[in-house]
Design an enzyme around this catalytic site. Structure first.
Site, PDB file in Angstrom:
ATOM      1  N   PRO A   1       0.566  -1.151  -0.223  1.00 13.41           N
ATOM      2  CA  PRO A   1       0.081   0.045  -0.058  1.00 13.41           C
ATOM      3  C   PRO A   1       0.826   1.452  -0.062  1.00 13.41           C
ATOM      4  O   PRO A   1       0.316   2.427  -0.302  1.00 13.41           O
ATOM      5  CB  PRO A   1      -0.726  -0.100   1.261  1.00 13.41           C
ATOM      6  CG  PRO A   1      -0.172  -1.245   2.147  1.00 13.41           C
ATOM      7  CD  PRO A   1       0.549  -2.040   1.102  1.00 13.41           C
TER       8      PRO A   1
ATOM      9  N   ARG B   1      -4.540  -9.466 -20.109  1.00 17.30           N
ATOM     10  CA  ARG B   1      -5.584  -9.053 -20.990  1.00 17.30           C
ATOM     11  C   ARG B   1      -4.978  -7.931 -22.099  1.00 17.30           C
ATOM     12  O   ARG B   1      -5.506  -8.083 -23.219  1.00 17.30           O
ATOM     13  CB  ARG B   1      -6.791  -8.345 -20.576  1.00 17.30           C
ATOM     14  CG  ARG B   1      -6.576  -7.234 -19.961  1.00 17.30           C
ATOM     15  CD  ARG B   1      -7.820  -6.361 -19.625  1.00 17.30           C
ATOM     16  NE  ARG B   1      -9.041  -6.017 -20.414  1.00 17.30           N
ATOM     17  CZ  ARG B   1      -8.682  -5.081 -21.127  1.00 17.30           C
ATOM     18  NH1 ARG B   1      -7.627  -4.064 -20.599  1.00 17.30           N
ATOM     19  NH2 ARG B   1      -9.539  -4.418 -21.830  1.00 17.30           N
TER      20      ARG B   1
ATOM     21  N   ASP C   1      -9.740   0.227 -28.772  1.00 17.21           N
ATOM     22  CA  ASP C   1     -10.717   0.697 -28.035  1.00 17.21           C
ATOM     23  C   ASP C   1     -10.786   1.949 -27.508  1.00 17.21           C
ATOM     24  O   ASP C   1     -10.166   2.361 -26.541  1.00 17.21           O
ATOM     25  CB  ASP C   1     -11.181  -0.239 -26.843  1.00 17.21           C
ATOM     26  CG  ASP C   1     -12.642  -0.038 -26.440  1.00 17.21           C
ATOM     27  OD1 ASP C   1     -13.313   0.903 -26.879  1.00 17.21           O
ATOM     28  OD2 ASP C   1     -13.042  -0.640 -25.542  1.00 17.21           O
TER      29      ASP C   1
ATOM     30  N   GLU D   1       2.855  -6.564   8.377  1.00 20.24           N
ATOM     31  CA  GLU D   1       3.223  -5.352   8.135  1.00 20.24           C
ATOM     32  C   GLU D   1       4.376  -5.004   6.813  1.00 20.24           C
ATOM     33  O   GLU D   1       4.735  -3.861   6.738  1.00 20.24           O
ATOM     34  CB  GLU D   1       3.943  -4.752   9.532  1.00 20.24           C
ATOM     35  CG  GLU D   1       3.102  -4.816  10.504  1.00 20.24           C
ATOM     36  CD  GLU D   1       1.663  -4.085  10.535  1.00 20.24           C
ATOM     37  OE1 GLU D   1       1.850  -2.892   9.883  1.00 20.24           O
ATOM     38  OE2 GLU D   1       0.759  -4.732  10.897  1.00 20.24           O
TER      39      GLU D   1
END
Ligand code: 6GU
Length: 234
Positions: A88, A160, A175, A115
């Site tokens: 994180p 992907r 796209d 941790e």
């Protein structure tokens, strides 16, 4: 592309053998190796953690089994893997990160728990010439219990993009209204049959057969949606 994932919960990564990514694994587009970190422990209790220097809550993962695992996994090949450490406190993983990594031949994910992993692990592999760098990355501003789910997110986002993985679907690169390189444009709404569902009609322009108008309308919808959904984000 080769992908290795090291975790103390290897079964947690099982879903990578399903669906789109699972098919890419079955076809050989992705060579996936999932490892149990405890295979590189040296004691009877297969210990992977210890108390933090300086005190504080929780436990820290020892660099010892990690170092042995990563050295073994790299082996003696000439290929240099990139080490990915989900955390994180890392740099944000975004679509452009997925695009960059999709051109890489080999990613190794080190999934920490508790941790986190002793900071010297990243420091060591950053300077190790057998490796193509270390990326400490976060998937968003919230705290997960470990790096496994984050690794799955990243493998799916990268996988992907590999040639052949999307099959008959519109290619990720073509796209134009999917999330772009900077992650700054989101897709507009999509519709399928029936033409009227519970009194709600499909927008007229999509039934018109006028391709240029449809392209224009979708671009405008993507813009509107991006402003609505992303105006206060980041
Ligand atoms: Cl990569 N790991 C953990 N443990 N928590 C997270 C994360 C990663 N990204 C966001 N939260």
């Amino acid at each position: 592309m080769r992908i290795d994932i090291v975790s103390i919960f290897p079964d947690y990564l099982g879903p990578l053998r399903l669906s789109l990514i699972g098919k890419a694994v079955d076809s050989g587009t992705i060579e996936l190796h999932i490892h149990d970190l405890r295979d590189w422990t040296a004691d009877r209790h297969r210990t992977v953690d210890d108390t933090p220097y300086g005190g504080g809550p929780g436990m820290v993962m020892s660099p010892e089994p990690w170092g042995r695992a990563l050295d073994d996994i790299r082996g003696t090949t000439d290929l240099k893997p990139k080490l990915v450490i989900p955390t994180p406190s890392g740099a944000r993983f975004v679509q452009s990160t997925a695009q960059q990594w999709s051109a890489h031949p080999w990613l190794v994910f080190a999934c920490g728990r508790y941790e986190g992993i002793d900071a010297r692990l990243a420091q060591f592999y950053h300077a190790d010439q057998h490796w193509d760098g270390v990326a400490e990355v976060s998937i968003g501003d919230y705290v997960l219990a470990g790096g496994e789910v984050a690794a799955m997110v990243m493998v799916e986002a990268v996988g992907r993009l590999l040639p052949g993985v999307l099959g008959n679907e519109v290619s990720a690169a073509d796209d134009s209204f999917s999330i772009d390189d900077s992650g700054e444009l989101v897709e507009g709404p999509v519709f399928t049959r029936p033409q009227i569902w519970r009194g709600l009609e499909v927008p007229e322009v999509l039934l018109s057969g006028h391709h240029a108008h449809i392209v224009q309308w979708r671009a405008a919808q993507a813009q509107d949606r991006t402003e609505q959904m992303r105006s206060v984000d980041r």
